[in-house]
Design an enzyme around this catalytic site. Structure first.
Site, mmCIF file in Angstrom:
data_model
loop_
_atom_site.group_PDB
_atom_site.id
_atom_site.type_symbol
_atom_site.label_atom_id
_atom_site.label_comp_id
_atom_site.label_asym_id
_atom_site.label_seq_id
_atom_site.Cartn_x
_atom_site.Cartn_y
_atom_site.Cartn_z
ATOM 1 N N THR A 70 -66.212 -74.657 32.442
ATOM 2 C CA THR A 70 -65.533 -75.848 31.901
ATOM 3 C C THR A 70 -64.069 -75.679 31.299
ATOM 4 O O THR A 70 -63.205 -76.798 31.406
ATOM 5 C CB THR A 70 -66.368 -76.043 30.479
ATOM 6 N N ASP A 74 -68.130 -81.664 37.857
ATOM 7 C CA ASP A 74 -68.792 -80.474 37.253
ATOM 8 C C ASP A 74 -70.033 -80.333 37.817
ATOM 9 O O ASP A 74 -70.833 -81.212 38.297
ATOM 10 C CB ASP A 74 -68.987 -80.954 36.017
ATOM 11 N N GLU A 75 -70.735 -79.138 37.696
ATOM 12 C CA GLU A 75 -72.223 -78.824 38.363
ATOM 13 C C GLU A 75 -72.369 -79.424 39.604
ATOM 14 O O GLU A 75 -73.072 -79.981 39.962
ATOM 15 C CB GLU A 75 -73.264 -79.381 37.293
ATOM 16 N N GLN A 88 -76.970 -71.052 40.365
ATOM 17 C CA GLN A 88 -77.638 -72.037 39.162
ATOM 18 C C GLN A 88 -78.149 -73.128 39.646
ATOM 19 O O GLN A 88 -78.246 -74.059 38.530
ATOM 20 C CB GLN A 88 -76.617 -71.959 38.075
ATOM 21 N N ARG A 147 -78.097 -66.283 29.823
ATOM 22 C CA ARG A 147 -77.928 -66.967 28.665
ATOM 23 C C ARG A 147 -77.598 -66.064 27.568
ATOM 24 O O ARG A 147 -76.837 -65.928 26.511
ATOM 25 C CB ARG A 147 -79.146 -67.628 28.085
#
Length: 720
Positions: A36, A220-221, A251, A603
DNA sequence: TACTATTTAATTTTT
DNA sequence: TTAAATAGTA
């Protein structure tokens, strides 16, 4: 120009990405590598240093949260608000385009967005009215089919049944569904994207305008884009736009929703010479956690390849706990959480992650017993609640009578004597005359229907007309308030027993305050109510409240994507549960599960616990399972087993409850949970037995061969 | 129409 | 186990 604030604290790779020349760029950003950050600094770089006007920047995300975060961070980095910068979700941006160009998109001006639940209701209704045997096709399957086609950019006319009658049926329903949406001015999520794509594809002038305007496209993503989203981006970029896509192939966990990692490769083909930057330095986790994650994901074949590393220390080992059963597992986690709190840590810094929602129950029970406050993510969201959707349906009908989804939802809520039979008649009339339910109701009430039913239908229609008339001039908030009051919903829910009804009424009141605090966007050029309804559909609100309380966080690994916690538990790491039984069969599915595991592991910032239960109560019956294969993929050097794994059973029985074993199986010395060896299938564990004598069969979960039923007499199992 | 019994199936869900 | 959907009954 002082570029220091934009470039300081960036590592070399991040800086390379941020300052890349105006050419197609693909950033492969590992978990916790500052993805980000790169997007935000790239935007600031373009605006501040390259003097790109904020107007010619388009930034696309998948979630509203990500969009809001990106805007906030760009503004704080630049030190000024950037109103003209388009930042939004794919759906939000598509919606914006369609509102602006509703004529070209061949939509009514006040088209409404329907959510997945509305969509399913429409399909269900269609199946019934088309008299399709819904034993063979569940509404869910059809819904899945329809969305899948739309995600691929396919309309019914593009589809071929290939001589398959089932497929033909699906296509028929798809076409009928489209008709209903068309007639009612309804647009589902996938339709937003598809229309937006068609809008540009079929309007050269419009496309040219937007290409001219958006010289830079930030995505993004990127690994989560589906075919239509990619096509949309590709169309916009053309030959001169500069796409800057950030993603992580490792991911990608939404393949089942149409996301295609392959777009990362396609990007490089479509934009030859695209710059590729890999971000591998991780700022989140300890070395041990990263090494474990790297080792696990290395078992996947289809990947771009990258290796996370950190300048930080190795940290604690990953602790693995072999629980006796799911309650033992929960107790263990509770114990560790107590220690965590006792050491002065904040509860909200701890998260329990699991594969499927059903697993939260036992954990919640244990947490309640231990009086540890917790918060489960992923429940019903505010705008998805039944009573809220009821109220919204009234509002929608005041705008558009032909909205069948809303009509059907509230025609008899509160009960007003319009029963299933009457509605059924309206449906078949509507279908026969290709009209909306509203018009069918009108036609039937004045003519066909029996006195009582006709009266009820007319009363309903009068109510809606009246609501529209009386609220026409009111401000949004008063409109909502008035409609709720007149609808009779409050009285209806008052009758609901228990606390449920009271909560519902509170929620309805909450809806009025939501309308009050809603700030319409002056640039949207929409009626406030239209905009409010669109907002409700596109941004369904918070899953659960009370985020500010000091709570342990419970969620699925899917929902945890993008988040980080100092302390993480991965619970239920058992073969069959994770990787899930239904994915483990095909190699692609297994690889996606492994990516999910990678997401889960990464995470964790400082401490990671992994636990599994040897015995777990699932669907009401106890079953035995092996530790997840993903556990075995973590090298032993990073792991500390908390309790040496106790042999599941030698004589089979545990103190306390004995597992009931059918006679025949017992005779041969087998017990549930018994480890066995098969000449061909290798080692496994007995899950189940049935039958007697020569017919006795056992279900065995083999470590490599999967779960099989074997006839005991022929299986030649060796006990271990 | 509303309540109760029975049947059935059981991942993940950004919008 | 349980939740939800369906079928049957008051």
């Amino acid at each position: 120009m002082d570029v220091t604030p934009i470039l300081e604290n960036l590592n070399d790779a991040q800086r390379e990405a941020v300052t890349a020349p105006a050419e197609p760029t693909l950033v492969i950003a590992g978990a916790g590598s500052g993805k980000t950050r790169v997007l935000v600094h790239r935007a600031a770089w373009l605006i501040d240093v390259e003097h790109v006007s904020p107007q010619s920047l388009l930034a696309v995300t998948f979630t509203n949260k990500a969009a809001a975060e990106m805007r906030g961070r760009i503004e704080s980095l630049l030190g000024l608000p950037v109103q003209h910068l388009w930042i939004g979700t794919f759906h939000g941006l598509a919606h914006r385009l369609l509102r602006r160009h509703w004529r070209e998109a061949k939509l009514p001006q006040s088209f409404q967005i329907i959510d997945a639940d509305d969509q399913q209701r429409i399909i269900k209704r269609l199946l019934r009215s088309m008299e399709i045997d819904d034993g063979r096709y569940t509404p869910r399957e059809i819904q899945y089919f329809v969305n899948k086609q739309k995600d691929e950019g396919l309309r019914p006319r593009h589809l071929d049944d290939d001589g398959d009658p089932e497929r033909r049926q699906m296509i028929t329903v798809y076409a009928a569904y489209e008709e209903v949406c068309e007639r009612g001015g309804l647009v589902d999520f996938a339709e937003l994207l598809l229309r937006a794509h068609e809008l540009w594809r079929d309007n050269a002038e419009l496309l040219a305008h937007y290409r001219q305007r958006f010289g830079h496209i930030l995505v993004d993503e990127f690994q989560d884009t589906n075919a239509i989203q990619y096509a949309w981006l590709r169309l916009l970029a053309g030959n001169s736009g500069v796409p800057f896509a950030v993603g992580d192939d490792d991911q990608s966990i939404y393949r089942w929703r149409g996301a295609r990692v392959e777009h990362i490769l396609k990007f490089q083909r479509d934009f030859p010479g695209a710059r590729v930057v890999k971000l591998e330095q991780n700022y989140r986790s300890t070395g041990t956690i990263l090494n474990a994650a790297n080792a696990v994901i290395a078992h996947n074949s289809a990947r771009m390849g990258k290796n996370l590393w950190t300048e930080g220390s190795a940290g604690e080992p990953i602790r693995i706990y072999a629980a006796y059963n799911e309650r033992d597992e929960a107790e263990f986690i509770v114990g560790r959480l107590r220690d965590w709190s006792d050491q002065g840590n904040a509860r909200q810094d701890a998260a329990i992650l699991y594969r499927s929602n059903a697993q939260s129950r036992v954990l919640e029970e244990a947490l309640i017993n231990a009086r540890i406050p917790y918060r489960v993510y992923g429940g019903l969201r505010f705008f998805e609640r039944q009573e809220i959707k009821d109220a919204l349906a009234y509002l929608r009908l005041t705008l558009n009578r032909d909205d069948d989804a809303s009509f059907e939802r509230i025609v008899n809520r509160p009960t007003r004597g319009i029963g299933a039979r009457t509605v059924e008649e309206m449906r078949s009339y509507a279908r026969a005359n290709a009209c909306s339910l509203w018009r069918a109701a009108g036609a039937l009430a004045s003519d066909v229907l029996a006195g009582r039913a006709a009266k009820a239908v007319l009363a309903f229609m009068t109510l809606i007309e009246r609501l529209e008339r009386e609220t026409r001039e009111l401000a949004l908030e008063d409109k909502v308030d008035h409609v709720i009051a007149m609808s009779g919903l409050v009285e209806f829910y008052k009758k609901e027993k228990g606390e449920k009804g009271a909560t519902r009424i509170e929620n309805l009141e909450e809806l009025v305050s939501a309308a009050k605090s809603f700030e319409p966007d002056p640039a949207a050029e929409m009626q406030p109510l239209d905009e409010f309804l669109a907002h409700a559909a596109l941004e369904a609100g918070e899953g659960q409240a009370d985020a500010w309380d000091d709570c342990v966080q419970l969620m699925t690994m899917h929902s945890a994507k993008g988040l980080e916690f100092p302390l993480v538990f991965l619970a239920g790491m058992e073969d069959g549960l994770f990787p899930h039984q239904r994915s483990a069969a095909d190699p692609d599915g297994l690889e996606e599960e492994r990516r999910l595991c990678y997401v889960g592991i990464t995470r964790a910032m400082r401490t990671l616990y992994i636990s599994y239960a040897e015995q777990r109560r699932l669907h009401g019956t106890d079953s035995f399972s092996l530790p997840s294969r993903f556990i075995r993929e973590i090298p032993a050097e990073y792991v500390e087993e908390i309790r040496p794994k106790v042999r599941v059973s030698r004589s089979g029985q545990r103190p306390g409850r004995a597992s009931p074993v059918p006679d025949a199986a017992a005779e041969s010395g087998l017990s549930l949970g018994q480890r066995v060896h098969h000449r061909k299938f290798g080692d496994g564990i007995v899950l189940n037995c049935e039958g007697h004598g020569p017919h006795a069969r056992v279900e065995v979960n083999f470590e490599t061969a999967g779960t099989k039923w074997l006839v005991l007499a022929y299986a030649n199992l060796d006990l271990m």
